[in-house]
Each structure stands twice: as structure tokens, then as C-alpha cells.
Design an enzyme around this catalytic site. Structure first.
Site, PDB file in Angstrom:
ATOM      1  N   GLU A 116      54.105  48.711  48.987  1.00 15.46           N
ATOM      2  CA  GLU A 116      53.354  49.294  47.949  1.00 15.46           C
ATOM      3  C   GLU A 116      52.079  50.375  48.549  1.00 15.46           C
ATOM      4  OE1 GLU A 116      52.161  46.335  45.202  1.00 15.46           O
ATOM      5  OE2 GLU A 116      50.108  47.375  44.663  1.00 15.46           O
ATOM      6  N   ASP A 155      44.869  41.735  33.309  1.00 17.71           N
ATOM      7  CA  ASP A 155      45.770  41.085  34.035  1.00 17.71           C
ATOM      8  C   ASP A 155      46.627  40.708  32.564  1.00 17.71           C
ATOM      9  OD1 ASP A 155      45.442  41.283  36.637  1.00 17.71           O
ATOM     10  OD2 ASP A 155      44.133  39.502  36.707  1.00 17.71           O
ATOM     11  N   ARG A 203      50.379  46.303  50.858  1.00 15.44           N
ATOM     12  CA  ARG A 203      51.029  45.033  50.709  1.00 15.44           C
ATOM     13  C   ARG A 203      52.657  45.437  50.958  1.00 15.44           C
ATOM     14  NH1 ARG A 203      48.051  43.342  45.334  1.00 15.44           N
ATOM     15  NH2 ARG A 203      48.588  44.854  44.002  1.00 15.44           N
ATOM     16  N   ARG A 247      35.535  30.484  48.614  1.00 12.58           N
ATOM     17  CA  ARG A 247      35.558  29.066  48.532  1.00 12.58           C
ATOM     18  C   ARG A 247      35.169  28.629  49.809  1.00 12.58           C
ATOM     19  NH1 ARG A 247      41.078  29.298  46.832  1.00 12.58           N
ATOM     20  NH2 ARG A 247      40.880  29.875  44.473  1.00 12.58           N
ATOM     21  N   ARG A 283      36.732  39.989  41.473  1.00  8.80           N
ATOM     22  CA  ARG A 283      38.056  39.271  41.105  1.00  8.80           C
ATOM     23  C   ARG A 283      38.552  38.244  42.016  1.00  8.80           C
ATOM     24  NH1 ARG A 283      41.775  42.352  37.787  1.00  8.80           N
ATOM     25  NH2 ARG A 283      43.654  41.642  39.332  1.00  8.80           N
ATOM     26  N   TYR A 321      41.125  47.154  33.288  1.00  6.62           N
ATOM     27  CA  TYR A 321      41.734  46.568  34.478  1.00  6.62           C
ATOM     28  C   TYR A 321      42.235  45.374  34.118  1.00  6.62           C
ATOM     29  CZ  TYR A 321      42.368  45.555  39.583  1.00  6.62           C
ATOM     30  OH  TYR A 321      42.796  45.088  40.586  1.00  6.62           O
ATOM     31  N   ARG A 375      44.620  55.465  39.133  1.00  8.76           N
ATOM     32  CA  ARG A 375      45.173  55.395  40.433  1.00  8.76           C
ATOM     33  C   ARG A 375      46.966  55.150  40.298  1.00  8.76           C
ATOM     34  NH1 ARG A 375      44.280  57.343  45.022  1.00  8.76           N
ATOM     35  NH2 ARG A 375      44.663  56.243  47.027  1.00  8.76           N
TER      36      ARG A 375
HETATM   37  P1  FAD Z   1      52.153  48.552  30.417  1.00  7.04           P
HETATM   38  O1  FAD Z   1      53.053  47.666  30.980  1.00  7.04           O
HETATM   39  O2  FAD Z   1      51.798  49.929  31.131  1.00  7.04           O
HETATM   40  O3  FAD Z   1      53.110  49.165  28.997  1.00  7.04           O
HETATM   41  C1  FAD Z   1      53.034  50.211  28.575  1.00  7.04           C
HETATM   42  C2  FAD Z   1      54.217  50.846  28.299  1.00  7.04           C
HETATM   43  O4  FAD Z   1      53.987  52.096  27.225  1.00  7.04           O
HETATM   44  C3  FAD Z   1      54.992  51.334  29.495  1.00  7.04           C
HETATM   45  O5  FAD Z   1      56.326  50.608  29.620  1.00  7.04           O
HETATM   46  C4  FAD Z   1      54.981  52.944  29.122  1.00  7.04           C
HETATM   47  O6  FAD Z   1      56.255  53.313  29.729  1.00  7.04           O
HETATM   48  C5  FAD Z   1      54.817  53.117  27.735  1.00  7.04           C
HETATM   49  N1  FAD Z   1      54.489  54.436  27.525  1.00  7.04           N
HETATM   50  C6  FAD Z   1      53.239  55.089  27.869  1.00  7.04           C
HETATM   51  N2  FAD Z   1      53.022  56.174  27.239  1.00  7.04           N
HETATM   52  C7  FAD Z   1      54.170  56.477  26.465  1.00  7.04           C
HETATM   53  C8  FAD Z   1      54.743  57.368  25.600  1.00  7.04           C
HETATM   54  N3  FAD Z   1      53.939  58.535  25.350  1.00  7.04           N
HETATM   55  N4  FAD Z   1      55.752  57.132  24.920  1.00  7.04           N
HETATM   56  C9  FAD Z   1      56.500  56.155  24.996  1.00  7.04           C
HETATM   57  N5  FAD Z   1      56.081  55.311  25.818  1.00  7.04           N
HETATM   58  C10 FAD Z   1      54.955  55.314  26.318  1.00  7.04           C
HETATM   59  N6  FAD Z   1      48.686  41.098  36.136  1.00  7.04           N
HETATM   60  C11 FAD Z   1      48.777  39.653  36.189  1.00  7.04           C
HETATM   61  O7  FAD Z   1      48.258  38.964  35.442  1.00  7.04           O
HETATM   62  N7  FAD Z   1      49.074  39.312  37.374  1.00  7.04           N
HETATM   63  C12 FAD Z   1      49.521  39.898  38.650  1.00  7.04           C
HETATM   64  O8  FAD Z   1      49.862  39.564  39.432  1.00  7.04           O
HETATM   65  C13 FAD Z   1      49.445  41.422  38.390  1.00  7.04           C
HETATM   66  N8  FAD Z   1      49.976  42.294  39.380  1.00  7.04           N
HETATM   67  C14 FAD Z   1      49.978  43.698  39.089  1.00  7.04           C
HETATM   68  C15 FAD Z   1      50.320  44.452  40.230  1.00  7.04           C
HETATM   69  C16 FAD Z   1      50.500  45.563  39.983  1.00  7.04           C
HETATM   70  C17 FAD Z   1      50.981  46.628  41.249  1.00  7.04           C
HETATM   71  C18 FAD Z   1      49.872  46.373  38.791  1.00  7.04           C
HETATM   72  C19 FAD Z   1      50.105  47.745  38.384  1.00  7.04           C
HETATM   73  C20 FAD Z   1      49.651  45.605  37.623  1.00  7.04           C
HETATM   74  C21 FAD Z   1      49.547  44.282  37.703  1.00  7.04           C
HETATM   75  N9  FAD Z   1      49.256  43.362  36.770  1.00  7.04           N
HETATM   76  C22 FAD Z   1      49.028  42.176  37.300  1.00  7.04           C
HETATM   77  C23 FAD Z   1      48.673  43.650  35.573  1.00  7.04           C
HETATM   78  C24 FAD Z   1      49.834  43.770  34.495  1.00  7.04           C
HETATM   79  O9  FAD Z   1      50.980  44.674  34.917  1.00  7.04           O
HETATM   80  C25 FAD Z   1      49.261  44.385  33.130  1.00  7.04           C
HETATM   81  O10 FAD Z   1      48.121  43.640  32.562  1.00  7.04           O
HETATM   82  C26 FAD Z   1      50.473  44.347  31.957  1.00  7.04           C
HETATM   83  O11 FAD Z   1      51.480  45.034  32.503  1.00  7.04           O
HETATM   84  C27 FAD Z   1      49.924  45.377  30.998  1.00  7.04           C
HETATM   85  O12 FAD Z   1      50.525  45.507  29.815  1.00  7.04           O
HETATM   86  P2  FAD Z   1      50.685  46.763  29.064  1.00  7.04           P
HETATM   87  O13 FAD Z   1      51.507  46.722  27.796  1.00  7.04           O
HETATM   88  O14 FAD Z   1      49.079  46.912  28.336  1.00  7.04           O
HETATM   89  O15 FAD Z   1      50.919  48.122  29.837  1.00  7.04           O
HETATM   90  N1  UDP Z   2      40.905  43.314  48.094  1.00  9.59           N
HETATM   91  C1  UDP Z   2      40.381  43.636  49.442  1.00  9.59           C
HETATM   92  N2  UDP Z   2      41.356  42.989  50.449  1.00  9.59           N
HETATM   93  C2  UDP Z   2      42.340  42.470  50.194  1.00  9.59           C
HETATM   94  C3  UDP Z   2      42.611  42.160  48.786  1.00  9.59           C
HETATM   95  C4  UDP Z   2      42.017  42.776  47.750  1.00  9.59           C
HETATM   96  O1  UDP Z   2      39.542  44.336  49.806  1.00  9.59           O
HETATM   97  O2  UDP Z   2      43.102  41.828  50.996  1.00  9.59           O
HETATM   98  C5  UDP Z   2      39.953  44.018  47.060  1.00  9.59           C
HETATM   99  C6  UDP Z   2      40.523  45.510  46.597  1.00  9.59           C
HETATM  100  O3  UDP Z   2      39.366  46.179  46.395  1.00  9.59           O
HETATM  101  C7  UDP Z   2      41.302  45.298  45.388  1.00  9.59           C
HETATM  102  C8  UDP Z   2      40.362  44.080  44.864  1.00  9.59           C
HETATM  103  O4  UDP Z   2      40.046  43.436  45.854  1.00  9.59           O
HETATM  104  O5  UDP Z   2      41.550  46.453  44.488  1.00  9.59           O
HETATM  105  C9  UDP Z   2      40.823  43.206  43.839  1.00  9.59           C
HETATM  106  O6  UDP Z   2      42.184  42.616  44.352  1.00  9.59           O
HETATM  107  P1  UDP Z   2      43.587  42.109  43.528  1.00  9.59           P
HETATM  108  O7  UDP Z   2      44.486  41.609  44.356  1.00  9.59           O
HETATM  109  O8  UDP Z   2      43.122  41.562  42.474  1.00  9.59           O
HETATM  110  O9  UDP Z   2      44.089  43.814  43.135  1.00  9.59           O
HETATM  111  P2  UDP Z   2      45.610  43.917  42.323  1.00  9.59           P
HETATM  112  O10 UDP Z   2      46.494  42.953  42.483  1.00  9.59           O
HETATM  113  O11 UDP Z   2      45.113  43.913  41.062  1.00  9.59           O
HETATM  114  O12 UDP Z   2      45.709  45.294  42.948  1.00  9.59           O
END
Ligand code: FAD
Ligand code: UDP
Length: 366
Positions: free
Chosen positions: A299, A349, A279, A175, A171, A347, A248
Site C-alpha cells: 500500500e 470506519d 504496509r 496498553r 485511534r 475518517y 489522501r
Molecule cells: P465508499 O466505500 O468510498 O463508497 C462510496 C462509493 O461511491 C464508491 O463506490 C464510489 O465509487 C462511489 N461514487 C463516488 N462518487 C461517485 C459518483 N460521482 N458517481 C457514482 N458513484 C460515485 N474500516 C474499518 O472498519 N476497518 C478497517 O480495517 C478499515 N481499513 C481501511 C483501509 C483502507 C486503506 C481504507 C481506505 C479504508 C479502511 N476502512 C476501514 C474504512 C472503510 O473503507 C470505510 O468506512 C467504508 O468503506 C466507507 O463506506 P462509504 O460507503 O462511506 O464509502
Molecule cells: N500509525 C503510526 N504507525 C503505525 C500505524 C499507525 O504512526 O505503525 C498512525 C498513522 O498516523 C495512522 C494512524 O496511526 O494514520 C491511524 O492508524 P490506523 O491503522 O488506524 O490507520 P488506517 O488503517 O485507517 O490507515
């Protein structure tokens, strides 16, 4: 039936699908077990700052269709994600680029950096990487693996790098330019009014019921609509009949501080294994904020157990094979569709979730 669609989950997938179905004249009910819409992209305001409740969310995509789509619901700022990585008292630029190579080895040209990486890769004897550890070493060499990847990844995923799939580290860009942009995508930014405002707009005119768990009211809810879009955990939907998929977990510690600038950057990674969080994000810097106070979030990765929020699917071979068994069951359903990070156990985004939800809506509402 009272509704055409019951949509389980008011996250991004559920909201995009609900919006498209409503536009086509379908009657939808969206439910979520949480007390707010937006799923993991939910943001709220604190001290005049948009806070990303479930961790940093930076929108990025190269897909014109997705970019045009999301811009109907938001204006994006010009934020570019350039995290710093901290190991001991030293800071390094991420993703891996000429700045990082200079900080580590004092090299000043791409040729020198490439030669150093090639030397370290050769020394390691890896030709065909079989796991995340070997993949990382073959991308950036042993030094960077040891300092910037090994500890961070082991705590993020709760297992050593040698037991994780290579795709996770792919991911990140590598560069040979002095460019700290974390993403290679054409478009990137943060919505100026926050992500919740996007989901509110997507769900305009759609009936939404919050604090409503599908599994607490399953019999009644299954009778309420012709079709179901399910964005929760696919293994839970099937009562874990083939066993549990692994996820996780995360714990977020958020505080408001009486200072205007805590760390000088939106994201600082803590790459030592011994530091329990991965982070710290300082929310105001996603929007170039000038408020008097600041809000930060640490986090902490956690072991996931049933009943906790499943933040990341662990897409290794074992879990992917188990998911395939659930997917085969899902393929036989004639009125249930599974979508999103949990429904498709991917996984994903945000941009990938939008693309998947639009494809799903196109197929379903044709
Ligand atoms: P979710 O957002 O998980 O929505 C699912 C919903 O279903 C939830 O609200 C949940 O409560 C509900 N639900 C589940 N089970 C039930 C049930 N039984 N009954 C009723 N409701 C239920 N993406 C990016 O593009 N850029 C980023 O920088 C980025 N950073 C991230 C950082 C973190 C820490 C995490 C965890 C994710 C990140 N993502 C990022 C990914 C992004 O969060 C997801 O792609 C997106 O939110 C997924 O949307 P979703 O609708 O699939 O799931
Ligand atoms: N990663 C790492 N060091 C860093 C940042 C990321 O080793 O400083 C690795 C780690 O395994 C992580 C993966 O790269 O799970 C993907 O990073 P990303 O920032 O895309 O993760 P997310 O924002 O989805 O948690």
C-alpha cells in the site's frame, strides 16, 4: 418520478440505506461509477483467497446494534488484528503495548514501562499536546514516536506529524498488558465469504447500475427520483464552489506468489520514511488460509489530485472549516442527503458508516 431514491455510491453507506429503504417498500436505484459494488470494502477471490482490493478491512465494533445488524448478512471468523511494525531489520508489536516496550527498552513490568514513558514525556516538556507529534510523544514517549510513528505518519499523510491533528494517533490503543490486539472493541472479525457477499445481500432486490458516474449524467439522474442519497465527495457535488477539500490517495500493488507463506502475518507495517509503502498485507492470513499460493498487497500513499480515488479525508482545522461551509449548503437541501466517508468528510470506519446509515434511514423513513 421513476424511483423514490437515487442512491449515488454502492459502498457500505449506500448499500445499508438502500436495504433499509427497500425493506420499507421504497423503490431505489443505486448507481456507482466503479464497475463493482462495495466501494472500498470490495473483496474478490484469487487462488482461493479473499483479496481486499482496497487495503486491509477488519470489522470491529462495540456497538451491539451494528454487530447484530451486520450479522444478518455475514458470519464472521475469529480474526484478531495484531500487526507487526518493521523498522530496519527489527520487528515490533503493534499497537503500543508491553511487548513493544520490552522490545524497545527491555522493561518487563508495567511500572517500569510507565516510568520510562513518563521520563521521556517530561524530558520533552510537553504538557498540553497541540498536534499529532506532541500527542504521540505524550502517549508513548520520544523513542516510540521516532521509530514507530514519525516516518509512517509522514508518508501516510504527506506532511510532518506537527502539521496533523492529534485525533489520528488517538485511534491506536496504548496498553500496559502483553496484548497485541489492535482494537479495544468487543466484537472483531472478517466475514468468511468476504465483504462483497455482504453488499450483495444488502442490495438484493435493489436495482443497481454500475460504471455510471453521477456527474456525467447529472441532469437526467436528478430527474429520476424524488430524493437523492449522495455518498460521493461533497465538494465535487457543489462544483468546488468554496474550494477543494484535501484527500489522501493510495496506490495498491497486488501480486500472487508461488509460496504458501510470505510474511507470516496479515499486516506488516513499514515504519521507515524511506520505504515508499506503509504496509504489506498477506490476504490469506485474515482467514487462516492454507492454500498453496499467497496474495500480497503493498500500500503506497499518494498525493491526491482530482480524478483519483479519494481514500482518506484530511480532517485538519483548515479542511474541517471548509467542510462546514459545504455542510451549511447541504443543510439547505430539501431532497438531497449526504452520507459516508466522502459525503460527510469523516475518517469513518465501517461500523461508524453502518451506524450513520441506519440513523439516516431511521430519520428519513420514519
Ligand atoms: P465508499 O466505500 O468510498 O463508497 C462510496 C462509493 O461511491 C464508491 O463506490 C464510489 O465509487 C462511489 N461514487 C463516488 N462518487 C461517485 C459518483 N460521482 N458517481 C457514482 N458513484 C460515485 N474500516 C474499518 O472498519 N476497518 C478497517 O480495517 C478499515 N481499513 C481501511 C483501509 C483502507 C486503506 C481504507 C481506505 C479504508 C479502511 N476502512 C476501514 C474504512 C472503510 O473503507 C470505510 O468506512 C467504508 O468503506 C466507507 O463506506 P462509504 O460507503 O462511506 O464509502
Ligand atoms: N500509525 C503510526 N504507525 C503505525 C500505524 C499507525 O504512526 O505503525 C498512525 C498513522 O498516523 C495512522 C494512524 O496511526 O494514520 C491511524 O492508524 P490506523 O491503522 O488506524 O490507520 P488506517 O488503517 O485507517 O490507515
Amino acid at each position: 418520478m421513476k424511483y423514490d431514491y437515487l442512491i449515488v455510491g454502492a459502498g457500505l453507506f449506500g448499500a445499508v440505506f438502500a436495504c433499509e429503504a427497500t425493506r420499507k417498500g421504497k423503490k431505489c436505484l443505486v448507481i456507482d461509477k466503479r464497475d463493482h459494488i462495495g466501494g472500498n470494502i470490495y473483496t474478490y477471490e484469487e487462488a482461493g483467497i479473499q483479496v481486499h482490493k482496497y487495503g486491509a478491512h477488519i470489522f470491529h465494533t462495540s456497538d451491539d446494534r451494528v454487530w447484530r445488524y451486520i450479522n444478518q448478512f455475514a458470519t464472521f471468523n475469529r480474526f484478531t488484528n495484531s500487526p507487526m511494525a518493521r523498522f530496519g531489520d527489527k520487528l515490533y508489536n503493534m499497537p503500543f503495548n508491553m511487548n513493544t516496550f520490552y522490545q524497545l527498552w527491555g522493561v518487563t513490568t508495567p511500572a517500569e514501562a510507565k516510568a520510562e514513558i513518563a521520563r521521556q514525556v517530561q524530558e520533552s516538556g510537553i504538557s498540553k499536546p497541540k498536534n499529532l507529534e506532541e500527542q504521540a510523544i505524550s502517549m508513548v514517549g520520544k523513542d516510540i514516536y521516532e521509530i514507530l510513528v514519525k516516518g509512517y505518519t509522514a508518508k501516510q499523510w504527506g506532511r510532518p506529524c506537527a502539521e496533523l491533528p492529534s485525533f489520528i494517533i488517538k485511534r491506536l490503543p496504548v496498553r500496559f498488558t502483553f496484548d497485541n490486539n489492535y482494537f479495544n472493541d468487543l466484537y472483531q472479525g472478517i466475514p468468511t465469504e468476504g465483504y462483497t457477499a455482504i453488499v450483495e445481500k444488502l442490495l438484493q432486490g435493489v436495482e443497481v447500475k454500475l460504471s455510471c458516474d453521477f456527474f456525467s449524467n447529472r441532469t437526467e439522474l436528478e430527474e429520476i427520483a424524488d430524493r437523492i442519497v449522495f455518498t460521493g465527495m461533497i465538494d465535487q457535488y457543489y462544483d468546488y464552489c468554496y474550494g477543494e477539500l484535501e484527500y489522501r490517495g493510495l496506490r495498491f500493488e497486488t501480486e500472487t506468489l508461488d509460496c504458501d507463506n510470505f510474511q507470516g502475518n496479515a499486516v506488516i507495517n513499514y515504519n521507515e520514511y524511506e520505504v515508499p509503502y506503509t504496509r504489506i498485507i498477506e490476504h490469506k492470513h485474515f482467514a487462516f488460509g492454507t492454500q498453496e499460493k499467497t496474495v500480497i498487497t503493498r500500500e503506497y500513499p499518494t498525493k491526491w489530485e482530482r480524478g483519483q480515488e479519494p481514500y482518506y479525508p484530511v480532517n485538519n482545522d483548515k479542511n474541517n472549516a471548509l467542510y462546514e461551509k459545504y455542510r451549511a449548503l447541504a443543510a439547505k437541501e430539501n431532497r438531497v442527503i449526504f452520507g459516508g466517508r466522502l459525503g460527510q468528510y469523516r475518517y469513518f470506519d465501517m461500523h461508524q458508516v453502518i451506524a450513520a446509515a441506519l440513523d439516516c434511514a431511521d430519520q428519513e423513513l420514519r
